[in-house]
Motif scaffolding. Structure first.
Motif, short mmCIF file in Angstrom:
data_model
loop_
_atom_site.label_atom_id
_atom_site.label_comp_id
_atom_site.label_asym_id
_atom_site.label_seq_id
_atom_site.Cartn_x
_atom_site.Cartn_y
_atom_site.Cartn_z
N UNK A 60 -17.37 22.36 15.32
CA UNK A 60 -17.18 21.06 14.67
C UNK A 60 -17.92 21.03 13.34
N UNK A 61 -18.05 22.21 12.73
CA UNK A 61 -18.78 22.29 11.46
C UNK A 61 -18.01 21.58 10.36
N UNK A 62 -18.72 20.91 9.47
CA UNK A 62 -18.07 20.30 8.30
C UNK A 62 -17.44 21.37 7.41
N UNK A 63 -16.40 20.98 6.69
CA UNK A 63 -15.70 21.91 5.81
C UNK A 63 -16.65 22.55 4.80
N UNK A 64 -17.60 21.77 4.30
CA UNK A 64 -18.56 22.31 3.32
C UNK A 64 -19.36 23.46 3.93
N UNK A 65 -19.80 23.30 5.16
CA UNK A 65 -20.57 24.35 5.82
C UNK A 65 -19.72 25.59 6.07
N UNK A 66 -18.48 25.38 6.49
CA UNK A 66 -17.57 26.52 6.71
C UNK A 66 -17.33 27.25 5.40
N UNK A 67 -17.09 26.51 4.34
CA UNK A 67 -16.84 27.12 3.02
C UNK A 67 -18.03 27.98 2.59
N UNK A 68 -19.23 27.47 2.78
CA UNK A 68 -20.43 28.23 2.42
C UNK A 68 -20.56 29.48 3.29
N UNK A 69 -20.35 29.33 4.58
CA UNK A 69 -20.50 30.44 5.52
C UNK A 69 -19.51 31.57 5.22
N UNK A 70 -18.28 31.21 4.82
CA UNK A 70 -17.21 32.19 4.60
C UNK A 70 -17.12 32.58 3.12
N UNK A 71 -17.91 31.92 2.28
CA UNK A 71 -17.93 32.20 0.84
C UNK A 71 -16.57 31.91 0.19
N UNK A 72 -16.13 30.67 0.37
CA UNK A 72 -14.86 30.23 -0.20
C UNK A 72 -14.99 28.77 -0.60
N UNK A 73 -13.91 28.19 -1.04
CA UNK A 73 -13.93 26.79 -1.47
C UNK A 73 -13.54 25.87 -0.32
N UNK A 74 -13.93 24.61 -0.44
CA UNK A 74 -13.51 23.64 0.56
C UNK A 74 -12.00 23.41 0.50
N UNK A 75 -11.41 23.66 -0.66
CA UNK A 75 -9.96 23.55 -0.79
C UNK A 75 -9.27 24.56 0.12
N UNK A 76 -9.78 25.78 0.16
CA UNK A 76 -9.21 26.81 1.03
C UNK A 76 -9.38 26.41 2.49
N UNK A 77 -10.54 25.89 2.84
CA UNK A 77 -10.78 25.44 4.21
C UNK A 77 -9.78 24.34 4.58
N UNK A 78 -9.56 23.42 3.67
CA UNK A 78 -8.61 22.34 3.90
C UNK A 78 -7.19 22.87 4.10
N UNK A 79 -6.79 23.83 3.28
CA UNK A 79 -5.44 24.41 3.41
C UNK A 79 -5.26 25.09 4.76
N UNK A 80 -6.27 25.85 5.17
CA UNK A 80 -6.19 26.52 6.48
C UNK A 80 -6.10 25.46 7.57
N UNK A 81 -6.89 24.42 7.46
CA UNK A 81 -6.90 23.35 8.45
C UNK A 81 -5.53 22.69 8.54
N UNK A 82 -4.90 22.45 7.42
CA UNK A 82 -3.58 21.81 7.43
C UNK A 82 -2.56 22.63 8.20
N UNK A 83 -2.57 23.95 8.03
CA UNK A 83 -1.65 24.83 8.77
C UNK A 83 -2.06 24.94 10.22
N UNK A 84 -3.35 25.01 10.49
CA UNK A 84 -3.85 25.22 11.84
C UNK A 84 -3.48 24.06 12.76
N UNK A 85 -3.56 22.85 12.24
CA UNK A 85 -3.34 21.67 13.06
C UNK A 85 -1.95 21.07 12.91
#
Length: 81
Positions: A55-80
């Motif tokens: 349940x990590x926030x997008x910002x934390x995931x982006x930092x952990x994976x070394x990417x942007x929150x935009x990329x996290x959001x895009x993955x989330x949109x496809x995933x769900x």
């Protein structure tokens, strides 16, 4: 963009599903993708895993994976979808 999966997408999925082992998969990916595309594909997979299993926030995931929150959001949109 065409609706996923297109006929070509389905053909790719079938090709991947016919690979026998990790060695064949590695060769297949190397044949089709550049090293930076493989890295980005791996990064997006890590994002999907984190989104699905935590349940990590997008910002934390982006930092952990070394990417942007935009990329996290895009993955989330496809995933769900």
């Amino acid at each position: 963009m065409a609706t996923f999966p297109t006929k070509q997408d389905q053909e790719l999925v079938r090709a991947i599903s016919n690979l026998k082992d990790e060695k064949e998969i590695v060769g297949f990916l190397r044949d089709l993708l550049t090293p930076s595309e493989i890295q980005e594909f791996s990064r997006r997979f890590q994002i999907a895993k984190l989104l699905w299993t935590t349940n990590q926030p997008y910002v934390d995931i982006a930092k952990k994976v070394n990417t942007s929150t935009t990329t996290v959001t895009r993955v989330s949109q496809w995933l769900y979808k």
